[in-house]
Design an enzyme around this catalytic site. Structure first.
Site, PDB file in Angstrom:
ATOM      1  N   ARG A 152       0.659  -1.255   0.661  1.00  0.00           N
ATOM      2  CA  ARG A 152      -0.082   0.378  -0.166  1.00  0.00           C
ATOM      3  C   ARG A 152       1.115   1.204   0.194  1.00  0.00           C
ATOM      4  O   ARG A 152       2.240   1.528   0.633  1.00  0.00           O
ATOM      5  CB  ARG A 152      -0.538   0.313   1.314  1.00  0.00           C
ATOM      6  CG  ARG A 152      -2.188  -1.344   0.967  1.00  0.00           C
ATOM      7  CD  ARG A 152      -2.739  -0.510   0.417  1.00  0.00           C
ATOM      8  NE  ARG A 152      -4.105  -1.312  -0.142  1.00  0.00           N
ATOM      9  CZ  ARG A 152      -3.891  -2.151  -0.545  1.00  0.00           C
ATOM     10  NH1 ARG A 152      -3.234  -2.881  -1.681  1.00  0.00           N
ATOM     11  NH2 ARG A 152      -5.462  -3.277  -0.001  1.00  0.00           N
ATOM     12  N   GLU A 203      -3.335   7.313  -4.319  1.00  0.00           N
ATOM     13  CA  GLU A 203      -3.668   6.836  -5.212  1.00  0.00           C
ATOM     14  C   GLU A 203      -4.666   6.863  -5.950  1.00  0.00           C
ATOM     15  O   GLU A 203      -6.126   7.408  -5.029  1.00  0.00           O
ATOM     16  CB  GLU A 203      -3.221   5.305  -5.996  1.00  0.00           C
ATOM     17  CG  GLU A 203      -3.859   4.369  -5.002  1.00  0.00           C
ATOM     18  CD  GLU A 203      -2.992   3.052  -5.148  1.00  0.00           C
ATOM     19  OE1 GLU A 203      -1.841   2.553  -5.648  1.00  0.00           O
ATOM     20  OE2 GLU A 203      -4.218   2.238  -4.976  1.00  0.00           O
ATOM     21  N   HIS A 222      -0.675  -0.112  -9.728  1.00  0.00           N
ATOM     22  CA  HIS A 222      -2.007  -0.935  -8.975  1.00  0.00           C
ATOM     23  C   HIS A 222      -2.727  -2.142  -9.594  1.00  0.00           C
ATOM     24  O   HIS A 222      -3.590  -2.230  -9.448  1.00  0.00           O
ATOM     25  CB  HIS A 222      -3.482   0.036  -7.910  1.00  0.00           C
ATOM     26  CG  HIS A 222      -3.225  -0.289  -6.779  1.00  0.00           C
ATOM     27  ND1 HIS A 222      -4.073  -0.408  -5.630  1.00  0.00           N
ATOM     28  CD2 HIS A 222      -3.044  -2.496  -6.512  1.00  0.00           C
ATOM     29  CE1 HIS A 222      -4.067  -1.090  -5.007  1.00  0.00           C
ATOM     30  NE2 HIS A 222      -3.784  -2.470  -5.129  1.00  0.00           N
TER      31      HIS A 222
HETATM   32  C1  8YV Z   1      -6.787  -5.319  -5.501  1.00  0.00           C
HETATM   33  C2  8YV Z   1      -5.010  -5.243  -3.671  1.00  0.00           C
HETATM   34  O1  8YV Z   1      -6.748  -4.988  -7.371  1.00  0.00           O
HETATM   35  O2  8YV Z   1      -6.307  -6.876  -2.983  1.00  0.00           O
HETATM   36  C3  8YV Z   1      -5.711  -6.073  -2.542  1.00  0.00           C
HETATM   37  O3  8YV Z   1      -5.457  -5.981  -1.883  1.00  0.00           O
HETATM   38  O4  8YV Z   1      -4.180  -4.377  -3.231  1.00  0.00           O
HETATM   39  C4  8YV Z   1      -5.731  -5.644  -5.344  1.00  0.00           C
HETATM   40  O5  8YV Z   1      -5.177  -6.422  -5.918  1.00  0.00           O
HETATM   41  C5  8YV Z   1      -7.308  -3.338  -5.548  1.00  0.00           C
HETATM   42  O6  8YV Z   1      -7.304  -3.638  -4.294  1.00  0.00           O
HETATM   43  C6  8YV Z   1      -8.372  -3.639  -5.922  1.00  0.00           C
HETATM   44  O7  8YV Z   1      -9.486  -2.514  -4.827  1.00  0.00           O
END
Ligand code: 8YV
Length: 329
Positions: A241, A270, A288
């Site tokens: 993150r 982001e 992402h």
């Molecule tokens: C997602 C991610 O695509 O699963 C997670 O925690 O960071 C990613 O795989 C994203 O968060 C979808 O909003």
């Protein structure tokens, strides 16, 4: 016949997922390209018992107070820092996430980003596309070695372990890691990883990969001090993150070549990007996409849908984050 529960899909998902949910619920979808504000989300959630979220929609005390009918928020991400889980538990609202289905795909991408960063793939492509390549030379875009180097993993959950396996078994890397809790010895041996303290991790790794979950306690946990411990030849990769890395400190270090390069798939705030990041050449930037293959994104959305169906039709939860609310009237 009792009325069917109503749910909201808070961001566009695949039609197969909508069709499946429509077999059980009255479904309100979100038009492609729409990102609801907090206020709009509250409006859309009126009368809804469930919501399928993407990891970006914030479910907190204010929203819960304004949406008393809500029973479940099903995240299609494994990360759930968009949920205030204490507030959800207090309100008797179940939160679910999407673990496991994205582990290997995300680890593949972590490794791809590490390779692109260490071997300067995007930086050299920009150079070529801009027409700067006039002659071959011995040190042109010479990067860092990947095979046989030391891989440092911060956060050793499912994805961290999958990256460790790739490094140790595929690339003969020496794997060191740091995590809140140490893995059992047999697991460490199976994936070929050695537990070290945080300072050692940053000091010894040739490539540091961040895969820890975000909580306020780890905000900017990788900042100037941690970067200062890294080798000048080292790379830093973040697929966790954005808030985990202090981007200003990172930009300064990249600019002064105090570390060799960074690869970032996630950013603080982001999809806005700190403009300073765009001015340094030795950083690979991706939007992402670590879990972004069609089969994996489908599996993530289907798991969120299955959680909604299991909970609202049978009172069961498949991947609950606060299982203590299950069965509470
Ligand atoms: C997602 C991610 O695509 O699963 C997670 O925690 O960071 C990613 O795989 C994203 O968060 C979808 O909003």
């Amino acid at each position: 016949m009792p009325a069917r529960p109503s749910i909201l899909i808070a961001r566009t998902v695949f039609p197969e997922v909508v069709d499946k949910l429509r077999q059980h619920f009255d479904v309100e979808t979100t038009p492609a390209g729409t990102v609801w504000s907090a206020q709009q989300l509250v409006q859309r959630l009126q009368g809804k018992e469930g919501v399928l979220t993407t990891g970006s929609e914030r479910i907190d005390a204010a929203l819960l107070a304004a949406c008393p009918q809500l029973k479940i928020a099903a995240n299609l991400a494994v990360g759930f820092n968009n949920f205030d889980l204490d507030a959800m538990t207090a309100a008797g609202v179940l939160g679910t996430n999407a673990p496991d289905v994205l582990t290997e795909t995300t680890a593949d991408f972590g490794f791809a980003l590490l390779m692109a960063t260490a071997r300067r793939i995007t930086e050299s492509e920009h150079y070529l596309r801009a027409g700067h390549w006039k002659e071959w030379s011995l040190d042109l875009f010479a990067g860092a070695e990947v095979h046989g180097s030391t891989l440092g993993i911060l956060g050793m959950g499912r994805i961290g372990q999958a990256i460790a396996r790739r490094g140790a078994l595929g690339f003969g890397m020496k794997v060191i890691y740091h995590n809140r809790s140490r893995l059992p010895e047999d697991k460490e041996a199976a994936i070929g990883a050695r537990y070290v303290d945080r300072d050692t991790l940053f000091a010894e790794a040739d490539h540091v990969v961040l895969v820890l979950p975000y909580t306020p306690a780890v905000h900017h946990t990788v900042g100037a001090a941690e970067i200062a411990r890294m080798k000048p030849t080292a790379t830093l990769v973040n697929i966790a993150r954005g808030g985990i890395v202090d981007e200003e400190a990172l930009v300064a270090a990249l600019r002064e070549r105090r570390i060799a390069a960074a690869g970032l798939d996630v950013f603080e705030g982001e999809p806005r990007i700190n403009p300073a990041l765009l001015t340094v050449p030795n950083v690979v930037l991706t939007p992402h996409i670590a879990s972004a293959t069609l089969p994996t994104r489908m599996a993530m959305a289907m798991l969120a849908a299955d959680n909604l169906i299991a909970y609202l039709t049978e009172g069961r939860a498949l991947t609950p984050l606060n299982p203590e609310v299950v069965g509470r009237a």
